[in-house]
Design a protein around this motif. Structure first.
Motif, short mmCIF file in Angstrom:
data_model
loop_
_atom_site.label_atom_id
_atom_site.label_comp_id
_atom_site.label_asym_id
_atom_site.label_seq_id
_atom_site.Cartn_x
_atom_site.Cartn_y
_atom_site.Cartn_z
N GLN A 189 48.73 0.42 22.27
CA GLN A 189 47.34 0.30 21.74
C GLN A 189 47.40 -0.58 20.36
O GLN A 189 48.42 -0.68 19.74
N ALA A 190 46.32 -1.10 20.02
CA ALA A 190 46.17 -1.57 18.94
C ALA A 190 46.46 -0.63 17.69
O ALA A 190 45.98 0.48 17.87
N GLY A 191 47.29 -1.35 16.88
CA GLY A 191 47.79 -0.42 15.32
C GLY A 191 49.06 0.23 15.80
O GLY A 191 49.75 0.73 14.74
N GLY A 192 49.56 -0.13 17.23
CA GLY A 192 51.07 0.71 17.48
C GLY A 192 51.89 -0.24 17.07
O GLY A 192 51.96 -1.36 16.58
N SER A 193 53.32 0.21 17.46
CA SER A 193 54.57 -0.82 17.38
C SER A 193 55.36 -0.78 18.62
O SER A 193 55.17 -0.02 19.46
N LEU A 194 55.86 -1.95 18.84
CA LEU A 194 57.01 -2.10 19.63
C LEU A 194 58.44 -2.87 18.88
O LEU A 194 58.19 -3.50 17.98
N ARG A 195 59.40 -2.66 19.39
CA ARG A 195 60.53 -3.23 19.20
C ARG A 195 61.23 -4.06 20.34
O ARG A 195 61.63 -3.40 21.34
N LEU A 196 61.34 -5.21 20.14
CA LEU A 196 61.92 -6.13 21.04
C LEU A 196 63.38 -6.45 20.88
O LEU A 196 63.76 -6.69 19.72
N MET A 246 57.76 -5.19 15.80
CA MET A 246 56.44 -5.36 15.67
C MET A 246 55.47 -4.22 15.40
O MET A 246 55.63 -3.23 15.94
N ASN A 247 54.75 -4.11 13.99
CA ASN A 247 54.04 -3.14 13.75
C ASN A 247 52.50 -3.56 13.61
O ASN A 247 52.29 -4.85 13.56
N SER A 248 51.77 -2.70 13.55
CA SER A 248 50.20 -3.01 13.28
C SER A 248 49.77 -4.02 14.32
O SER A 248 49.09 -5.00 13.93
N LEU A 249 50.19 -3.87 15.60
CA LEU A 249 49.93 -4.85 16.72
C LEU A 249 48.23 -4.83 17.05
O LEU A 249 47.64 -3.95 16.80
N LYS A 250 48.04 -6.30 17.24
CA LYS A 250 46.64 -6.53 17.47
C LYS A 250 46.45 -6.92 18.89
O LYS A 250 47.59 -7.59 19.48
N PRO A 251 45.36 -6.94 19.45
CA PRO A 251 45.10 -7.47 20.92
C PRO A 251 45.52 -9.00 20.69
O PRO A 251 46.06 -9.58 21.62
N ASP A 252 45.44 -9.71 19.61
CA ASP A 252 46.00 -11.25 19.79
C ASP A 252 47.26 -11.38 19.79
O ASP A 252 47.87 -12.43 19.93
N ASP A 253 48.01 -10.21 19.71
CA ASP A 253 49.55 -10.45 19.80
C ASP A 253 50.04 -10.39 21.31
O ASP A 253 51.25 -10.45 21.67
N THR A 254 48.90 -10.06 22.20
CA THR A 254 49.44 -10.04 23.73
C THR A 254 49.78 -11.57 24.27
O THR A 254 49.10 -12.51 23.84
N ALA A 255 50.84 -11.36 24.76
CA ALA A 255 51.83 -12.50 25.17
C ALA A 255 52.88 -12.27 26.00
O ALA A 255 53.50 -11.13 25.62
N VAL A 256 53.61 -13.15 26.44
CA VAL A 256 54.87 -13.19 26.93
C VAL A 256 55.73 -13.71 25.86
O VAL A 256 55.80 -14.84 25.15
N TYR A 257 56.70 -12.86 25.42
CA TYR A 257 57.53 -13.23 24.27
C TYR A 257 59.08 -13.46 24.58
O TYR A 257 59.83 -13.02 25.49
N TYR A 258 59.52 -14.74 24.08
CA TYR A 258 60.68 -15.25 24.63
C TYR A 258 61.72 -15.19 23.35
O TYR A 258 61.36 -15.67 22.33
N CYS A 259 62.93 -14.93 23.65
CA CYS A 259 64.02 -15.14 22.82
C CYS A 259 64.60 -16.73 22.76
O CYS A 259 64.73 -16.99 24.03
N ASN A 260 64.95 -17.18 21.65
CA ASN A 260 65.85 -18.71 21.65
C ASN A 260 66.82 -18.65 21.07
O ASN A 260 66.85 -18.06 19.96
N ALA A 261 68.04 -19.41 21.45
CA ALA A 261 69.01 -19.71 20.42
C ALA A 261 69.43 -21.26 20.36
O ALA A 261 69.17 -22.03 21.38
N TYR A 262 69.24 -21.52 19.22
CA TYR A 262 69.31 -23.20 18.89
C TYR A 262 70.51 -23.30 18.00
O TYR A 262 70.67 -22.87 17.09
N ARG A 263 71.17 -24.56 18.11
CA ARG A 263 72.27 -25.00 17.52
C ARG A 263 72.32 -26.54 17.67
O ARG A 263 72.16 -26.95 18.49
N ARG A 264 72.45 -27.14 16.47
CA ARG A 264 72.85 -28.45 16.76
C ARG A 264 74.05 -29.01 16.00
O ARG A 264 74.26 -28.61 14.74
N THR A 265 74.76 -29.71 16.55
CA THR A 265 76.05 -30.23 16.03
C THR A 265 75.93 -31.61 16.00
O THR A 265 74.86 -32.13 16.33
N TRP A 266 76.98 -32.13 15.53
CA TRP A 266 76.78 -33.74 15.35
C TRP A 266 76.79 -34.33 16.78
O TRP A 266 76.61 -35.66 17.04
#
Length: 119
Positions: free
Chosen positions: A13-20, A82-102
């Protein structure tokens, strides 16, 4: 090669929390900039937060003060509190790993986890 597995999404619910959670396999998380992105329904994927290998963090303006990204290099895991969640936070959440070398760029994505915030 890095495999990323997200978990922790759900309905709240709005105002709640989740941890990804994002567990990384196949490489050392500390070598990468780790990030969370999200894709709301009908919209493009957008940045939520990043945690660079050097320790700096960056947040989208829409989540500043509400979301916190952290990493546990010993567990090869990245978190998004994620705290104080809002309806606008509704989405699919993706984790990303990025690294750049020469020599090349490394850019990996998880499969995503759904977060739904009801009003």
């Amino acid at each position: 090669q890095v495999q990323l597995v997200e978990s922790g999404g759900g309905l709240v619910q709005a105002g709640g929390s989740l941890r990804l959670f994002c567990a990384a396999f196949g490489s050392i998380v500390s070598m990468y900039t780790m990030g969370w992105y999200r894709q709301p329904p009908g919209n493009q994927r957008e940045l939520v937060a990043t945690f660079a290998s050097g320790g700096s963090t960056n947040y989208a303006d829409s989540v500043k003060g509400r979301f916190t990204i952290s990493r546990d290099n010993a567990k090869n895991t990245v978190y998004l509190q994620m705290n104080s969640l809002k309806p606008d936070d509704t989405a699919v959440y993706y984790c990303n790993a990025y690294r750049r070398t020469w020599a090349r760029e490394y850019n990996y994505w998880g499969q995503g986890t759904q977060v739904t915030v009801s009003s």
